[in-house]
Design an enzyme around this catalytic site. Structure first.
Site, PDB file in Angstrom:
ATOM      1  N   THR A 137      -1.233   1.156 -10.784  1.00  0.00           N
ATOM      2  CA  THR A 137      -2.456   0.503 -10.288  1.00  0.00           C
ATOM      3  C   THR A 137      -3.284   1.446  -9.429  1.00  0.00           C
ATOM      4  O   THR A 137      -4.470   1.243  -9.218  1.00  0.00           O
ATOM      5  CB  THR A 137      -2.119  -0.797  -9.521  1.00  0.00           C
ATOM      6  OG1 THR A 137      -3.317  -1.520  -9.312  1.00  0.00           O
ATOM      7  CG2 THR A 137      -1.443  -0.512  -8.186  1.00  0.00           C
ATOM      8  N   GLU A 151     -12.351   0.260  -9.459  1.00  0.00           N
ATOM      9  CA  GLU A 151     -11.970  -0.623 -10.569  1.00  0.00           C
ATOM     10  C   GLU A 151     -12.955  -0.611 -11.730  1.00  0.00           C
ATOM     11  O   GLU A 151     -12.570  -0.650 -12.897  1.00  0.00           O
ATOM     12  CB  GLU A 151     -11.785  -2.069 -10.063  1.00  0.00           C
ATOM     13  CG  GLU A 151     -10.492  -2.326  -9.316  1.00  0.00           C
ATOM     14  CD  GLU A 151     -10.501  -1.811  -7.891  1.00  0.00           C
ATOM     15  OE1 GLU A 151     -11.551  -1.314  -7.441  1.00  0.00           O
ATOM     16  OE2 GLU A 151      -9.456  -1.885  -7.229  1.00  0.00           O
ATOM     17  N   GLU A 209       0.835  -1.207   0.000  1.00  0.00           N
ATOM     18  CA  GLU A 209       0.000   0.000   0.000  1.00  0.00           C
ATOM     19  C   GLU A 209       0.868   1.256   0.000  1.00  0.00           C
ATOM     20  O   GLU A 209       0.552   2.234  -0.671  1.00  0.00           O
ATOM     21  CB  GLU A 209      -0.938   0.023   1.221  1.00  0.00           C
ATOM     22  CG  GLU A 209      -1.940  -1.122   1.277  1.00  0.00           C
ATOM     23  CD  GLU A 209      -3.039  -1.029   0.226  1.00  0.00           C
ATOM     24  OE1 GLU A 209      -3.049  -0.063  -0.555  1.00  0.00           O
ATOM     25  OE2 GLU A 209      -3.872  -1.954   0.167  1.00  0.00           O
ATOM     26  N   ASP A 239      -4.433  -9.625  -8.561  1.00  0.00           N
ATOM     27  CA  ASP A 239      -4.781  -8.633  -9.583  1.00  0.00           C
ATOM     28  C   ASP A 239      -3.628  -7.835 -10.188  1.00  0.00           C
ATOM     29  O   ASP A 239      -3.279  -7.970 -11.362  1.00  0.00           O
ATOM     30  CB  ASP A 239      -5.867  -7.685  -9.046  1.00  0.00           C
ATOM     31  CG  ASP A 239      -5.613  -7.139  -7.634  1.00  0.00           C
ATOM     32  OD1 ASP A 239      -4.538  -7.413  -7.090  1.00  0.00           O
ATOM     33  OD2 ASP A 239      -6.485  -6.428  -7.093  1.00  0.00           O
TER      34      ASP A 239
END
Ligand code: DMJ
EC number: 3.2.1.113
Length: 854
Positions: free
Chosen positions: A414, A328, A69, A216
């Site tokens: 991302t 997303e 993160e 992912d």
């Protein structure tokens, strides 16, 4: 914290567990939204925000944070900010004072993360202490053995950018090494990776594999590393994995997890919300058709619930009902619009924005949905909401001239941070690993289209995307329950019965526990106090016992789902509708097994008033205050039903019981339903709801501040629309609603065990286990694993017609089962020992999956 209008400071709020690992007292949201400001053409605000970061942010805090993160949000945020700061500086108007300060900060942070890579494998530890690193005793981290694949495989873009911007090659080297190791460890026959890996041995800890939670962005970074760094080996790896994903995981429009060793075997019957990024990645890869299909399926789920639930089943029921405003789906919508130019995707974006404004917007921001079914909120707005959601939705509608730079010159990380593509030709000192020998040539049909562009892809067919969506139009609404039921039925047809029938089972009976043990069935005590049954067939005393155990588990699953349907009352909503809330604050409430059933009746609306005595355990001394209102009563000292009778006698039109345990919240404690008093409760006609203390104090605080507070008690929050703001007083219908006038619909739910004289849990408690308490998670057979300890099962049944697609899926599933020895126990085509051996591995994987998902 958009409901309480405060920032969340780690250590100052009750811990939420792993989610808090993103917080490092480093002004996360500010850093994560820097480049969003530039995209939104807020250049002045960007300049101010950069100054604030440089002035206030400290990276040397004694806090343990997630490496993943911190990398994607903070390092990525600083690098995205730097990328756009230098772009602006070069333009000559803004940021003229800027001297790479954000980059220096990024470098400092990069060095702070490096000790995490001190493992023999090169895979990073999942957490690091910003001040003390990993090893020092003060670090309070460094004993972890496992990490998720995405956690170890989502570093290359930020680390390589840092190396190339600064010339310090070490960052790119470390990130490459971690990726090389993951590639080496891929399951060689399926070319898939598992969800969790041991950072020391490289063994797969969780052997299930999908494109959502835990994996992912590993795939995303392989493709994007190729784009940013121009290194063919990344593309080759991506293509190898992509081929495997399309072979095993993709079952258009679904994307279903499988086992890395047995990729024809589904590992789950539900999908998580994180996989919604995948259509966007497929666009980048150039594989438009499955991207359109999956996106369409997801959109239909969204249309049903306003948001994408955190997890949903293959027959599109809610599996986990929360939604933390994840970006997303908006991301994929943006990429699909870019690729197809189809205005349909603008309509989709409009729906997303309308739903956000209608259901999530609150006075201090946008609040996450605690439960998409009731519309209740959680006091959180994660930093990715500004970093990603705002950016993608803005970009979806922006014309080229709305953006002050050329977005095509950048790649999105991302977390949607922007890194300039010119980095590919700067400071290329890292030696590229030659992987061509490991790369097997693939059937090229998946790779025909790359670099999607409306001009290249469908120059003469603007209806192309629509023609793919059309057959899927009703895929969600007309879905039918799938495969799993059929397997159970087959087994039941054999007619044999286990020595202990599921309906007779009591968790407190030692004899029963003994029988379970013999059958290889164990009880697992879940963190939240509930109990789950898992069968380890290999641990059964004999193969006959194992078979009895299987039948017992099947019975238990049937009984459980049957009883859950009969007795589970879904959560309710308390919505504050008066000024200045106007319906924006929705609180999750527990239902009562007595009184007016809000799911069958119109909601009850009224002003609130505290009862005296506050516990409501005796005749009220302030009937004039509660008459015609919704009475607030404190939990404790007497039965819920008694409280209800006392406020009803005083003329209240409803009641809200507020928990007396200070600090309790439905964020952290399982919701329960209030049970009756064991007697006839038909005399209670008013609706009663329960709020935990934190939610209750939002109402109490509102009373202190605004005196007159009006609420709506319902089974689902009412749409917040301008009308609500204009509705000044309760409707006359509700006004006149008195205890006498309301007709009873009290619902007896006598199968739920009472955990105390006054309440019963929606979830099971160890000492009060009944079949109804069982989770469906019995790992009976691989095709039957569905282990969700949460109570979030949607109660409405979907009984539309089966579409052709459903039938096809069903048939496909039948064929797979026929060819799969693991689901043919009932047909006895394999010796039991071999079946048990096979299952053992799967059961282990399922158990690991139980631990943590998102
Ligand atoms: C974001 O922080 C990133 O996109 C990450 O890769 C996974 N998803 C979250 C938001 O849902």
């Amino acid at each position: 914290m958009p409901l309480t209008c405060r920032g969340r400071v780690r250590g100052q709020e009750p811990s939420r567990g792993d989610v808090d690992d993103a917080l490092g007292k480093f002004s996360l949201t500010l850093i994560d939204s820097l480049d969003t400001l530039v995209v939104l053409n807020k250049t002045k605000e960007f300049e101010d925000a950069v100054r604030k970061v440089l002035r206030d942010v400290n990276l040397d805090n004694d806090v343990v944070v997630s490496v993943f993160e911190t990398n994607i949000r903070v390092l990525g945020g600083l690098l995205g900010g730097h990328s756009l700061a230098i772009m602006l500086k070069e333009k000559g108007e803004y940021m003229q004072w800027y001297n790479d300060e954000l980059l220096q900060m990024a470098k400092q942070l990069g060095y702070k993360l490096l000790p995490a890579f001190n493992t023999t494998s090169g895979l990073p530890y999942p957490r690091i202490n910003l001040k003390f690193g990993i090893r020092k005793p003060e670090a309070r981290t460094g004993t972890e053995t496992d990490t998720c694949t995405a956690c170890a495989g989502t570093l290359i873009l930020e680390f390589a950018a840092l190396s190339r911007f600064t010339g310090a090659t070490i960052f790119e080297e470390y990130a490459r090494k971690a990726l090389d190791f993951l590639w080496e460890k891929r399951q060689r026959s399926s070319n898939l990776v598992g969800v969790t890996i041991n950072i020391h041995t490289g063994d797969w800890v969780r052997k299930d594999s999908g494109v959502g939670a835990g994996i992912d962005s590993y795939y995303e970074y392989l493709l994007k590393a190729y784009v940013l760094l121009g290194d063919d080996s990344f593309l080759e790896r991506f293509n190898t994995h992509y081929d495997a994903i399309m072979r095993y995981i993709s079952q258009p429009p679904l994307l279903l997890d499988v086992h890395i060793h047995k990729p024809m075997l589904n590992a789950r019957t539900w999908m998580d919300a994180l996989l919604a990024f995948f259509p966007g990645l497929q666009v980048l890869k150039g594989d438009i058709r499955p991207a359109i299909e999956t996106h369409e399926m997801l959109y239909q789920v969204i249309k049903k619930h306003n948001f994408l639930p955190e997890a949903f089943t293959t027959d599109f029921r809610v599996h986990w009902a929360q939604h933390p405003l994840r970006p997303e789906f908006a991301e994929s919508t943006y990429f699909l619009y870019k690729a197809t130019g189809d205005p349909y995707y603008l309509e989709v974006g409009k729906t997303l924005i309308e739903n956000l404004n209608k259901y999530a917007r609150v006075p201090c921001g946008f609040a996450a949905m605690k439960d998409v079914r009731t519309g209740s909120h959680e006091d959180r707005m994660d930093s990715f909401f500004l970093a990603e959601m705002f950016k993608y939705l803005y970009l979806l509608f922006a014309d080229k001239e709305d953006i002050i730079f050329d977005i095509e010159d950048y790649i999105f990380t991302t977390e949607a941070h922007l890194l300039p593509l010119w980095l590919s030709t700067t400071n290329q000192s890292i030696s590229k690993k030659n992987t061509t020998s490991e790369y097997t040539e693939l059937d090229d049909s998946n790779f025909d289209w790359t670099c999607p562009n409306t001009q290249i892809l469908f120059p003469n067919d603007p209806l192309y995307a629509q023609s793919i969506r059309e057959p899927l139009k009703n895929v969600v609404d007309k879905s039918c329950p799938r495969g799993i039921i059929r397997v159970r039925e087959e087994s039941f047809r054999s007619g044999a019965k286990p020595p202990l029938r599921a309906r007779d089972f009591m968790a407190t009976n030692p004899e029963h526990l003994e029988i379970l043990k013999k059958m290889g069935v164990s009880l697992i005590h879940l963190k939240d106090g509930r109990v789950q049954l898992v069968q380890h067939a290999i641990q059964a005393a004999s193969s006959i016992d194992a078979e009895d155990g299987l039948r017992f588990m099947q019975e238990m699953i049937e009984l459980s789902s049957q009883q859950q349907k009969e007795q589970q009352l879904p959560p309710r909503a308390v919505q504050i509708v008066s000024h200045p809330f106007f319906g924006r604050v929705v609180l999750t409430a527990g239902p009562a097994q007595f009184g007016l059933d809000l799911s069958k009746h119109k909601e009850t609306r009224g002003f609130v008033a505290s009862s005296k005595p506050y516990n409501g355990c005796s005749e009220l001394t302030n009937p004039e205050a509660v008459m015609g209102k919704i009475a607030l009563i404190q939990r404790g000292q007497c039965m819920f039903a008694e409280k209800a009778r006392n406020i009803q006698n005083a003329g209240a039109i409803g009641g809200i019981v507020i928990d007396d345990n200070e600090g309790s919240s439905s964020d952290t404690a399982p919701l329960f339903q209030m049970a009756g008093d064991g007697k006839d409760t038909d005399d209670i006609k008013i609706p009663m709801l329960f709020l935990f203390s934190k939610e209750g104090s939002i109402i109490l605080d509102a009373i202190r501040e605004y005196e007159e507070v009006e609420v709506l008690l319902s089974d689902k929050a009412k749409d917040r629309d301008p009308e609500m703001e204009n509705e000044e007083q309760p409707s006359s219908e509700n006004d006149s609603q008195s205890a006498e006038q309301i007709t009873s619909s009290s619902q007896e739910v006598d199968l739920v065990d009472q955990e105390s004289p006054e309440e019963s849990s929606l979830n099971s408690q160890p000492e009060s286990l009944s079949p109804a308490d069982m989770d469906n998670a019995a790992s009976v057979s691989p095709s039957e694993q569905i282990s969700n300890p949460m109570e979030n099962h949607e109660t409405t049944s979907l009984d539309g017609e089966c579409t052709d697609l459903d039938n096809q899926l069903q048939e496909q599933s039948e064929t797979e089962e026929d060819s799969n020895p693991n689901v043919s126990w009932g047909k006895k085509v394999q010796p039991i020992d071999s079946i048990l051996a096979d299952w053992n591995e799967d059961i282990e994987a399922f158990e690991m999956m139980e631990k943590d998902e998102l």
